[in-house]
Design an enzyme around this catalytic site. Sequence first.
Site, PDB file in Angstrom:
ATOM      1  N   LYS A 187       4.827   3.562   0.474  1.00  0.00           N
ATOM      2  CA  LYS A 187       5.263   4.750  -0.276  1.00  0.00           C
ATOM      3  C   LYS A 187       6.773   4.684  -0.462  1.00  0.00           C
ATOM      4  O   LYS A 187       7.538   5.225   0.342  1.00  0.00           O
ATOM      5  CB  LYS A 187       4.865   6.012   0.499  1.00  0.00           C
ATOM      6  CG  LYS A 187       5.382   7.298  -0.110  1.00  0.00           C
ATOM      7  CD  LYS A 187       4.717   8.520   0.491  1.00  0.00           C
ATOM      8  CE  LYS A 187       5.341   9.781  -0.074  1.00  0.00           C
ATOM      9  NZ  LYS A 187       4.574  10.981   0.212  1.00  0.00           N
ATOM     10  N   GLU A 237       6.720   4.678   4.606  1.00  0.00           N
ATOM     11  CA  GLU A 237       7.584   5.316   3.605  1.00  0.00           C
ATOM     12  C   GLU A 237       9.069   5.076   3.839  1.00  0.00           C
ATOM     13  O   GLU A 237       9.706   5.768   4.629  1.00  0.00           O
ATOM     14  CB  GLU A 237       7.319   6.834   3.564  1.00  0.00           C
ATOM     15  CG  GLU A 237       8.201   7.551   2.536  1.00  0.00           C
ATOM     16  CD  GLU A 237       7.929   9.044   2.406  1.00  0.00           C
ATOM     17  OE1 GLU A 237       7.074   9.570   3.139  1.00  0.00           O
ATOM     18  OE2 GLU A 237       8.581   9.680   1.572  1.00  0.00           O
TER      19      GLU A 237
HETATM   20  P1  13P Z   1       8.200  14.279  -2.563  1.00  0.00           P
HETATM   21  O1  13P Z   1       7.244  13.698  -3.555  1.00  0.00           O
HETATM   22  O2  13P Z   1       8.460  15.755  -2.778  1.00  0.00           O
HETATM   23  O3  13P Z   1       9.441  13.461  -2.412  1.00  0.00           O
HETATM   24  O4  13P Z   1       7.467  14.283  -1.154  1.00  0.00           O
HETATM   25  C1  13P Z   1       6.780  13.177  -0.782  1.00  0.00           C
HETATM   26  C2  13P Z   1       6.799  13.037   0.677  1.00  0.00           C
HETATM   27  O5  13P Z   1       5.777  13.014   1.311  1.00  0.00           O
HETATM   28  C3  13P Z   1       8.113  12.884   1.348  1.00  0.00           C
HETATM   29  O6  13P Z   1       7.911  12.452   2.660  1.00  0.00           O
END
Ligand code: 13P
Length: 339
Positions: free
Chosen positions: A220, A178
């Site tokens: 992500k 991510e």
């Molecule tokens: P949000 O969709 O609220 O941004 O959270 C996703 C997430 O896992 C952030 O690390």
Amino acid sequence: MSTQTELQQTIQDMVDSHRGILAADESSPTIAKRFKAINLESTEEHRRAYRSLILSTPGLGEFVSGVILFEETLQQVSDDGISLPQLCVQQGIVPGIKVDKGKIPMPNAAGDEITQGLDGLALRLEKYKAQGARFAKWRNVYHISDTTPSAVAITANAEVLARYAAICQSMGIVPIVEPEVLIDGDHSLKRCSEVSELVFHALFHALHQHHVVLEHIILKPNMMISGKLYPQKATPEEVAEDTIRVLRRTVPAAVPSINFLSGGQTPEEATANLNAINCLGQQPWQLSFSYGRALQEPALKAWQGKSANAQQTQSALYKRARLNSAARTGQYMSSMESE
Ligand code: 13P
């Protein structure tokens, strides 16, 4: 089972054409913030009760294939006395675990941050795996300002994410990778796209150098979106066009699935934007969601910390999951919000 077979099986169980991921891995300070919004103290019992309630939403597995949990949740039990990871499995949902230890300011890089948690990660993964986790998540953030993210922050963060992913794969755990270019600030859509392109390019270079098997990761990322304080909000069509262009330039076709974070978009915006992205035709990867706030906000509002509101809470989550599933095939319409 070999590690490769295990990774492949997890990808198969998590990636399809209509489902996405629920991020329910708020760290202790973050869940405290979310509970404060409904005037609720963040006690261990409140966190358990809330997570037990949302994870037992009937039919959640129709639209959700994976749930990201926080460490504490792995050892908690539902109101019916089964472990929360096991409850996910019963719903046909793969349980996973957030493993980063949060971000800190990066020395000698004013305004940049770096995520920590690599030391001892393999040992922690062993424990999480025994508790049922089959995938992990690690989040890096990138702040946009006139001077950030700096080149050194982009390189250092890419390296950390790649090392995390390599460790996960060696343990048979699928890494969700991510990189989040933040929505905070007054930057334009164009600037977000330029920064994201640099960030994703550096990330895939590092993943390659660390021999991470791209077929066995889930990406992500943020969507390409204008800053929260930018005067003109980008339309879903503009978001979609820039998002697909940047991803096509930077993400190899070997990656099976791209599951966007919502990152401060409202639930409706996050769904409309995902829908517009999926309206641009077939791409090399699945284009799905891994939303935290955009899935849970209406559910939390409905709950208010009261067990009497259980059914409304579950309906609110079910509805957002259903609409985001519709957005995966470009079949979402704003009129569905009031159905
Ligand atoms: P949000 O969709 O609220 O941004 O959270 C996703 C997430 O896992 C952030 O690390």
